[in-house]
Design an enzyme around this catalytic site. Structure first.
Site, PDB file in Angstrom:
ATOM      1  N   GLU A 100      -4.398   7.979  -2.895  1.00  0.00           N
ATOM      2  CA  GLU A 100      -4.957   6.713  -2.417  1.00  0.00           C
ATOM      3  C   GLU A 100      -5.301   5.778  -3.570  1.00  0.00           C
ATOM      4  OE1 GLU A 100      -5.145   5.284   0.509  1.00  0.00           O
ATOM      5  OE2 GLU A 100      -4.124   7.004   1.376  1.00  0.00           O
ATOM      6  N   HIS A 118       1.949   4.755  -2.752  1.00  0.00           N
ATOM      7  CA  HIS A 118       2.180   6.168  -2.463  1.00  0.00           C
ATOM      8  C   HIS A 118       3.591   6.582  -2.883  1.00  0.00           C
ATOM      9  CE1 HIS A 118      -1.516   7.003  -0.348  1.00  0.00           C
ATOM     10  NE2 HIS A 118      -1.308   6.062   0.557  1.00  0.00           N
ATOM     11  N   HIS A 124       0.839  -1.195   0.000  1.00  0.00           N
ATOM     12  CA  HIS A 124       0.000   0.000   0.000  1.00  0.00           C
ATOM     13  C   HIS A 124       0.881   1.253   0.000  1.00  0.00           C
ATOM     14  CE1 HIS A 124      -3.595   2.409   1.359  1.00  0.00           C
ATOM     15  NE2 HIS A 124      -2.625   3.181   1.831  1.00  0.00           N
ATOM     16  N   GLU A 125       1.820   1.309   0.932  1.00  0.00           N
ATOM     17  CA  GLU A 125       2.692   2.482   1.011  1.00  0.00           C
ATOM     18  C   GLU A 125       3.603   2.588  -0.206  1.00  0.00           C
ATOM     19  OE1 GLU A 125       1.918   4.633   3.088  1.00  0.00           O
ATOM     20  OE2 GLU A 125       0.659   3.403   4.380  1.00  0.00           O
TER      21      GLU A 125
END
Length: 497
Positions: A288, A262, A258-259
């Protein structure tokens, strides 16, 4: 020459922001506990100096002198800087410094309260955060609702009424799916998700895949541990992510990926925007969309596990013993109402966001007092997901956002979910990208995302970027269709209508 001077000044502002960001990263990952008091003063000083430099009369003179530059790059820099300047000049330096000190105190109070599962420890600090949010909204100015001023800082152009409508639509179209799925029973042996998996092996595997599949590399990035996973960057050449390790090992793996989404967004911003206000994501919703795309649409897909199960078996044979790719695919896509947002599945995740949005509105309006928040939280958890948190740590204290004053942030998670599917749907129109996704070879997709999304930074608004990349305005339709198709297949349900 005025444009050159403006760029120098904006570069200085960027450098000061990066220095403050580095202090914040260190506070989350490396700083000894007793450093908290002085660290708060240091961060308040830096934020105050940055604010004074940016809002100084000379900045206004330089922006006026710049006018509308002929070049596309300079025009975007001036346009974004002018928007930021107009907002920043509405906030007195004293308010900026007060908010920075309050955030630091609230953060450490939250860490303590979460550790002891004791909301009363955090409540006075949260009250201060809500008060600061109201004051910030008043200073910035707004129409209809103070939430609009706060939401606009994270998702430019979005309004609370639009969010309400999106959430009502999602609730109506996904709650029946949730009930059908939960009634269907287990789709796999979920015990695999808590099989023994050493912390170091978890982090190493997650980091390796972040590099091999998604392009994250040690030359420009690193991973550390923190209480709540996050990504930060100080330039496109210095991007940091964090994760946390639990017995439930998907938290570490999918948190890392997930990170990584980003991180790759920040890495992909075009170098020409470096040290200007344009050098960041278009909005948190767009940000996101990247993290959710990497975490869910790619890393929770069948092709992904067909490709990476052998690698997982090498580092954690105790996890993969007796499993094939389809079984682990079904396991990591388990749908089950849960207490913790960051561990929630795709079908239930948005209900966690709706809950927080509704509570933030009530706190700002004054119809809900801070002292009543745990009870209100638990009631909404029961209404939406049929669960009642057994303690504050797994309830109202689980997220870092309110301690950081991030009121108005949560809706961007759901907006990102919607955009993630819409972007992937657009990318798959290219046969090479579609074929690569089916083999879990993502280089063509990453190149498309870099060109269509990442490179623009803040030069496009979220609406402009969405329209340009996908050919249509943001819509919940692709996302809802994706959820139904994926989970009706996993749980053997007959497609509706």
């Amino acid at each position: 020459m005025s444009m050159d001077e403006l760029k120098r000044r904006l570069g200085q502002v960027s450098d000061l922001n990066a220095a403050a960001g580095l202090l914040s990263w260190d506070q989350e990952t490396q700083m000894p506990p007793e450093g908290a008091r002085v660290r708060g003063l240091q961060m308040a000083t830096l934020e105050g100096l940055t604010h004074e430099l940016f809002t100084a009369p000379r900045t206004a003179e330089l922006l006026d002198a710049a006018g509308t530059p002929a070049g596309e790059t300079d025009a975007a820099v001036v346009r974004v800087a002018r928007r930021d300047f107009e907002k920043a000049t509405r906030l007195p330096t004293e308010f900026v410094e007060e908010a920075a000190r309050a955030r630091n105190e609230a953060h450490h109070a939250w860490l303590d309260a979460r550790e002891r599962s004791h909301f009363a420890t955090f409540a006075p600090h949260l009250g201060k955060m809500i008060d600061l949010a109201r004051r910030r909204a008043d200073l910035l100015g707004y129409e209809d609702h103070p939430y609009n001023a706060l939401l606009d800082e994270y998702e430019p152009g979005m309004r609370s009424g639009q969010v309400r409508a999106v959430f009502a639509d999602l609730r109506d179209r996904t709650l029946p799916l949730l009930r059908r799925v939960t009634a269907a029973g287990n789709a796999a042996d979920y015990g695999v998700l808590t099989r023994p998996f050493s912390p170091e092996a978890q982090k190493a595997f997650a980091w390796r895949v972040a590099g091999e599949a998604f392009g994250l590399g040690p030359a420009f990035s690193r991973q550390d541990e923190s209480a709540h996973p996050f990504q930060t960057n100080f330039s496109r050449e210095d991007v940091r992510i964090t994760t946390r390790v639990e017995a439930y090992w998907p938290a570490c793996l999918f948190g890392t990926w997930h990170e990584t989404g980003h991180a790759m967004y920040e890495r992909g911003v075009a170098p020409r925007w470096e040290r200007t206000p344009v050098s960041a994501g278009a909005s948190l919703g767009v940000h996101e969309s990247q993290s959710r795309l990497f975490e869910n649409l790619l890393a929770r897909s069948r092709p992904f596990w067909e490709r990476y199960l052998p690698a997982l078996a090498k580092v954690a044979p105790e996890v993969t013993a007796g499993l094939d790719a389809d079984t682990i695919y079904r396991a990591v896509n388990r749908v089950q109402p849960s207490l913790i947002r960051v561990e929630a599945d795709e079908v239930t995740y948005n209900f966690h966001v709706m809950l927080r949005f509704e509570l933030e509105l009530a706190l700002l309006e004054g119809t809900l007092r801070v002292a009543e928040l745990p009870e209100a939280w638990n009631a909404k958890m029961h209404d939406y997901l049929g669960l009642t948190p057994p303690d504050d740590a797994r309830g109202v204290l689980q997220d870092i956002h309110w301690s950081a004053g991030l009121i108005g942030y949560f809706p961007t998670y759901t907006l990102g979910n919607l955009l993630s599917v819409q972007l992937l749907e657009a990318a798959r129109r290219d046969p090479e990208i579609a074929a690569g996704i089916e083999r879990a070879e993502y280089a063509p997709l990453l190149a498309w995302l870099a060109e269509q999304v990442h490179s623009h930074g803040r030069s496009l608004t979220p609406a402009e970027l969405t329209e340009r990349a996908t050919g249509r305005a943001l819509s919940a339709d692709p996302y809802v269709a994706y959820l139904h198709a994926k989970y009706e297949d996993i749980y053997g349900l007959k497609a509706e209508g």
